[in-house]
Design an enzyme around this catalytic site. Structure first.
Site, PDB file in Angstrom:
ATOM      1  CE1 TYR A  32      26.852  94.027 -41.201  1.00 59.48           C
ATOM      2  CE2 TYR A  32      28.573  95.120 -42.473  1.00 59.48           C
ATOM      3  CZ  TYR A  32      27.680  94.080 -42.317  1.00 59.48           C
ATOM      4  OH  TYR A  32      27.612  93.077 -43.244  1.00 59.48           O
ATOM      5  CE  LYS A 146      28.995  91.703 -39.746  1.00 59.04           C
ATOM      6  NZ  LYS A 146      28.787  90.780 -40.868  1.00 59.04           N
ATOM      7  CD  GLU A 178      32.676  86.145 -47.597  1.00 59.96           C
ATOM      8  OE1 GLU A 178      32.535  85.638 -46.467  1.00 59.96           O
ATOM      9  OE2 GLU A 178      33.127  87.289 -47.757  1.00 59.96           O
ATOM     10  CG  LEU A 202      32.921  88.584 -41.985  1.00 56.41           C
ATOM     11  CD1 LEU A 202      33.722  89.846 -41.666  1.00 56.41           C
ATOM     12  CD2 LEU A 202      31.432  88.858 -41.834  1.00 56.41           C
TER      13      LEU A 202
END
Length: 290
Positions: A32, A146, A178, A202
């Site tokens: 996505y 992702k 993260e 990411l």
């Protein structure tokens, strides 16, 4: 009336439905993207569409659209939904096939679904800063994709919600990775530090824009692993994402970062990032003032 994109066509949102054997629904077999919209214009759409293509390539999905075709559809969707400020959510799955963990042996058409959502800049939080907690990073080892496989992120974000916090800061042992929906930065001795873009995080579009902004303004940056102890001893801390922009972190696990208010470098980065938005999308109505 709201509209959405299904299989490359703009349809009424109420008609945008997928089959129960869509592999995204059954396996999370897809990827996505989220693109921010300001003043009816997409921000960093090329970077987001390139990342979408990289994610689909990484899991062996061939998109039946070029980036330019897709961009044209997104512009049309923004116009039809009269979206001024918000996001575009795009999802691509491998498609519909009989349930089997292995890829379908015959070609199936990937399923693209896209919709828009109105949101405003979180300016109050950007002024005051947010609270976070630490949690162990339990996700898989390809966080650079992702992916729709977001259960680890969901469980982490729920921990933050239950603690009355905005976000979690994830770590693998002593290594900070993260947030559940964001990249994490610290500032120490006027040096901006963030985890290198590898398989553990990411590669955030907002993060990359900010790194360019830092270089333009001669602000030293180190992309490297940093520890929980470095995080706790930081002069400043902030997170970045498409929806949060540059968000100051003022508390971790109930302990203040420095003096518990957004630091001067974080504030300057908010200003510079806002200028980048205005270059692409026009003047912002809500300014971050202190």
């Amino acid at each position: 009336m709201e509209f959405a994109i299904l299989h490359g066509e703009i349809v009424k949102r109420s008609e945008a439905k997928v089959d129960v054997e869509d592999r995204g629904y059954q396996f999370g077999d897809g990827v996505y993207e989220v693109i921010r919209v300001y003043n009816g214009k997409m921000f960093t759409e090329h970077e987001h569409l390139n990342r979408l293509a990289k994610s689909t390539d990484s899991i062996g999905i061939s998109l039946p659209f070029t980036n330019e075709n897709l961009k044209g559809l997104l512009v049309e969707l923004i116009e039809k939904n009269k979206l001024q400020n918000g996001i575009i959510y795009m999802q691509v799955t491998r498609g519909v096939a009989l349930r089997n963990h292995a890829f379908p042996t015959e070609y199936v058409t990937p399923c693209l679904t896209t919709y828009t959502k109105k949101i405003e800049r979180p300016v109050d939080s950007m002024r005051s800063g947010v609270k976070t907690i630490l949690t162990e990073d339990i996700r898989w080892l390809r966080c650079d994709i992702k992916s729709l496989n977001l259960l680890g992120n969901v469980l982490a974000k729920q921990k933050a919600a239950e603690a009355g916090c905005f976000e979690v800061i994830q770590h693998r042992g002593q290594e900070v990775t993260e947030g559940s929906t964001s990249n994490i930065f610290i500032v120490k001795n006027d040096i901006v530090i963030t985890h290198a873009s590898d398989h553990l995080i990411l590669k955030g579009i907002t993060k990359d824009v900010l790194l360019v902004v830092c270089a333009k303004n001669n602000l030293r940056v180190e992309e490297r692993m940093f520890t929980i102890e470095e995080l706790k001893q930081a002069d400043e801390c902030f997170l970045t994402s498409s929806t949060s922009e540059v968000m100051p972190i003022v508390e971790i696990d109930g302990n203040k970062i420095s003096n518990g208010i957004p630091g001067p470098i974080t504030r300057k980065l908010q200003e510079w990032f806002g200028q980048e938005i205005e270059k692409q999308c026009g003047s912002l109505n809500e300014k971050i003032t202190f």
